[in-house]
Write a protein that holds these residues in place. Sequence first.
Motif, PDB file in Angstrom:
ATOM      1  N   LEU A   1      14.036  -3.028  -4.532  1.00  0.00           N
ATOM      2  CA  LEU A   1      14.052  -4.159  -5.443  1.00  0.00           C
ATOM      3  C   LEU A   1      15.499  -4.555  -5.687  1.00  0.00           C
ATOM      4  O   LEU A   1      16.320  -3.715  -6.058  1.00  0.00           O
ATOM      5  CB  LEU A   1      13.367  -3.765  -6.756  1.00  0.00           C
ATOM      6  CG  LEU A   1      13.291  -4.838  -7.809  1.00  0.00           C
ATOM      7  CD1 LEU A   1      11.907  -4.837  -8.431  1.00  0.00           C
ATOM      8  CD2 LEU A   1      14.336  -4.622  -8.878  1.00  0.00           C
ATOM      9  N   TYR A   2      15.812  -5.812  -5.458  1.00  0.00           N
ATOM     10  CA  TYR A   2      17.151  -6.350  -5.715  1.00  0.00           C
ATOM     11  C   TYR A   2      17.140  -6.955  -7.110  1.00  0.00           C
ATOM     12  O   TYR A   2      16.402  -7.893  -7.386  1.00  0.00           O
ATOM     13  CB  TYR A   2      17.493  -7.398  -4.657  1.00  0.00           C
ATOM     14  CG  TYR A   2      18.907  -7.891  -4.707  1.00  0.00           C
ATOM     15  CD1 TYR A   2      19.975  -7.025  -4.497  1.00  0.00           C
ATOM     16  CD2 TYR A   2      19.191  -9.225  -4.947  1.00  0.00           C
ATOM     17  CE1 TYR A   2      21.285  -7.479  -4.530  1.00  0.00           C
ATOM     18  CE2 TYR A   2      20.493  -9.694  -4.979  1.00  0.00           C
ATOM     19  CZ  TYR A   2      21.531  -8.822  -4.770  1.00  0.00           C
ATOM     20  OH  TYR A   2      22.837  -9.267  -4.800  1.00  0.00           O
TER      21      TYR A   2
ATOM     22  N   GLN B   1       4.550   1.402  -8.253  1.00  0.00           N
ATOM     23  CA  GLN B   1       5.492   0.793  -9.189  1.00  0.00           C
ATOM     24  C   GLN B   1       5.662  -0.699  -8.943  1.00  0.00           C
ATOM     25  O   GLN B   1       5.692  -1.488  -9.884  1.00  0.00           O
ATOM     26  CB  GLN B   1       6.849   1.498  -9.091  1.00  0.00           C
ATOM     27  CG  GLN B   1       6.839   2.903  -9.623  1.00  0.00           C
ATOM     28  CD  GLN B   1       8.117   3.650  -9.272  1.00  0.00           C
ATOM     29  OE1 GLN B   1       8.649   3.522  -8.172  1.00  0.00           O
ATOM     30  NE2 GLN B   1       8.606   4.433 -10.215  1.00  0.00           N
ATOM     31  N   VAL B   2       5.787  -1.100  -7.688  1.00  0.00           N
ATOM     32  CA  VAL B   2       5.974  -2.530  -7.422  1.00  0.00           C
ATOM     33  C   VAL B   2       4.701  -3.310  -7.744  1.00  0.00           C
ATOM     34  O   VAL B   2       4.764  -4.443  -8.217  1.00  0.00           O
ATOM     35  CB  VAL B   2       6.475  -2.781  -5.982  1.00  0.00           C
ATOM     36  CG1 VAL B   2       5.373  -2.709  -4.956  1.00  0.00           C
ATOM     37  CG2 VAL B   2       7.182  -4.122  -5.902  1.00  0.00           C
ATOM     38  N   ASN B   3       3.541  -2.715  -7.553  1.00  0.00           N
ATOM     39  CA  ASN B   3       2.304  -3.392  -7.956  1.00  0.00           C
ATOM     40  C   ASN B   3       2.198  -3.507  -9.469  1.00  0.00           C
ATOM     41  O   ASN B   3       1.698  -4.511  -9.989  1.00  0.00           O
ATOM     42  CB  ASN B   3       1.084  -2.690  -7.355  1.00  0.00           C
ATOM     43  CG  ASN B   3       0.906  -3.026  -5.900  1.00  0.00           C
ATOM     44  OD1 ASN B   3       0.967  -4.191  -5.527  1.00  0.00           O
ATOM     45  ND2 ASN B   3       0.705  -2.023  -5.074  1.00  0.00           N
TER      46      ASN B   3
ATOM     47  N   GLN C   1       0.845  -1.190   0.000  1.00  0.00           N
ATOM     48  CA  GLN C   1       0.000   0.000   0.000  1.00  0.00           C
ATOM     49  C   GLN C   1       0.885   1.245   0.000  1.00  0.00           C
ATOM     50  O   GLN C   1       2.044   1.176   0.381  1.00  0.00           O
ATOM     51  CB  GLN C   1      -0.914  -0.002   1.229  1.00  0.00           C
ATOM     52  CG  GLN C   1      -1.835  -1.209   1.301  1.00  0.00           C
ATOM     53  CD  GLN C   1      -2.753  -1.289   0.100  1.00  0.00           C
ATOM     54  OE1 GLN C   1      -3.388  -0.316  -0.272  1.00  0.00           O
ATOM     55  NE2 GLN C   1      -2.827  -2.466  -0.517  1.00  0.00           N
ATOM     56  N   PRO C   2       0.354   2.397  -0.411  1.00  0.00           N
ATOM     57  CA  PRO C   2       1.160   3.626  -0.475  1.00  0.00           C
ATOM     58  C   PRO C   2       1.856   3.986   0.835  1.00  0.00           C
ATOM     59  O   PRO C   2       2.938   4.552   0.824  1.00  0.00           O
ATOM     60  CB  PRO C   2       0.142   4.703  -0.866  1.00  0.00           C
ATOM     61  CG  PRO C   2      -0.920   3.959  -1.590  1.00  0.00           C
ATOM     62  CD  PRO C   2      -0.996   2.605  -0.936  1.00  0.00           C
TER      63      PRO C   2
ATOM     64  N   GLY D   1       2.806  -7.338 -14.213  1.00  0.00           N
ATOM     65  CA  GLY D   1       3.412  -7.667 -15.494  1.00  0.00           C
ATOM     66  C   GLY D   1       3.890  -6.502 -16.331  1.00  0.00           C
ATOM     67  O   GLY D   1       4.311  -6.688 -17.467  1.00  0.00           O
ATOM     68  N   TYR D   2       3.833  -5.292 -15.805  1.00  0.00           N
ATOM     69  CA  TYR D   2       4.293  -4.130 -16.573  1.00  0.00           C
ATOM     70  C   TYR D   2       5.806  -3.984 -16.501  1.00  0.00           C
ATOM     71  O   TYR D   2       6.426  -4.311 -15.494  1.00  0.00           O
ATOM     72  CB  TYR D   2       3.640  -2.848 -16.050  1.00  0.00           C
ATOM     73  CG  TYR D   2       2.154  -2.818 -16.254  1.00  0.00           C
ATOM     74  CD1 TYR D   2       1.603  -2.529 -17.499  1.00  0.00           C
ATOM     75  CD2 TYR D   2       1.289  -3.108 -15.209  1.00  0.00           C
ATOM     76  CE1 TYR D   2       0.231  -2.519 -17.681  1.00  0.00           C
ATOM     77  CE2 TYR D   2      -0.083  -3.097 -15.388  1.00  0.00           C
ATOM     78  CZ  TYR D   2      -0.598  -2.802 -16.622  1.00  0.00           C
ATOM     79  OH  TYR D   2      -1.951  -2.805 -16.805  1.00  0.00           O
ATOM     80  N   ASP D   3       6.408  -3.480 -17.563  1.00  0.00           N
ATOM     81  CA  ASP D   3       7.834  -3.219 -17.626  1.00  0.00           C
ATOM     82  C   ASP D   3       8.098  -1.835 -17.040  1.00  0.00           C
ATOM     83  O   ASP D   3       7.713  -0.820 -17.621  1.00  0.00           O
ATOM     84  CB  ASP D   3       8.319  -3.290 -19.072  1.00  0.00           C
ATOM     85  CG  ASP D   3       9.827  -3.182 -19.208  1.00  0.00           C
ATOM     86  OD1 ASP D   3      10.492  -2.765 -18.248  1.00  0.00           O
ATOM     87  OD2 ASP D   3      10.330  -3.531 -20.288  1.00  0.00           O
ATOM     88  N   LEU D   4       8.756  -1.777 -15.896  1.00  0.00           N
ATOM     89  CA  LEU D   4       8.991  -0.505 -15.209  1.00  0.00           C
ATOM     90  C   LEU D   4       9.910   0.429 -15.978  1.00  0.00           C
ATOM     91  O   LEU D   4       9.835   1.636 -15.813  1.00  0.00           O
ATOM     92  CB  LEU D   4       9.570  -0.756 -13.814  1.00  0.00           C
ATOM     93  CG  LEU D   4       8.668  -1.495 -12.842  1.00  0.00           C
ATOM     94  CD1 LEU D   4       9.374  -1.663 -11.499  1.00  0.00           C
ATOM     95  CD2 LEU D   4       7.356  -0.767 -12.668  1.00  0.00           C
TER      96      LEU D   4
END
Length: 119
Positions: A13-14, A94-96, A5-6, A101-104
């Motif tokens: 992210l590693y 962003q992590v959600n 959550q926000p 499945g989105y490319d950050l």
Amino acid sequence: MLRPQPECGTIYLYRKPVDMRKAINGLVAIVDSQMSLDPFSSGLFVFCNNNRSIVKCVYWEGNGFALWMKRLEKARFQWPTSLPMDVIDLNAQQVNWLFDGYDLTLLQGHATLPHHTVL
């Protein structure tokens, strides 16, 4: 459904692949030794396996560590492999997106424009 959550704080992210046989102790050791971060902070630490089908998240809940895992049956996570740093700071949105499945590396919002006058 459990998702960041926000208000969850900083998410780290590693980028390097991790052996998903590791449980809480192994992932916390990576946070401490390889990421050089405090595993007892309010952060959420995100890891992925070599073929990008499993993601694990570990975080400190004040009285113990918690572990969250997602395994994809057919698809692969769009893990950001082209960035130069080993650890990437993300927000909950962003992590959600990554979990969905989105490319950050392709997601870019509108640029901020500096305004000096109204008219």
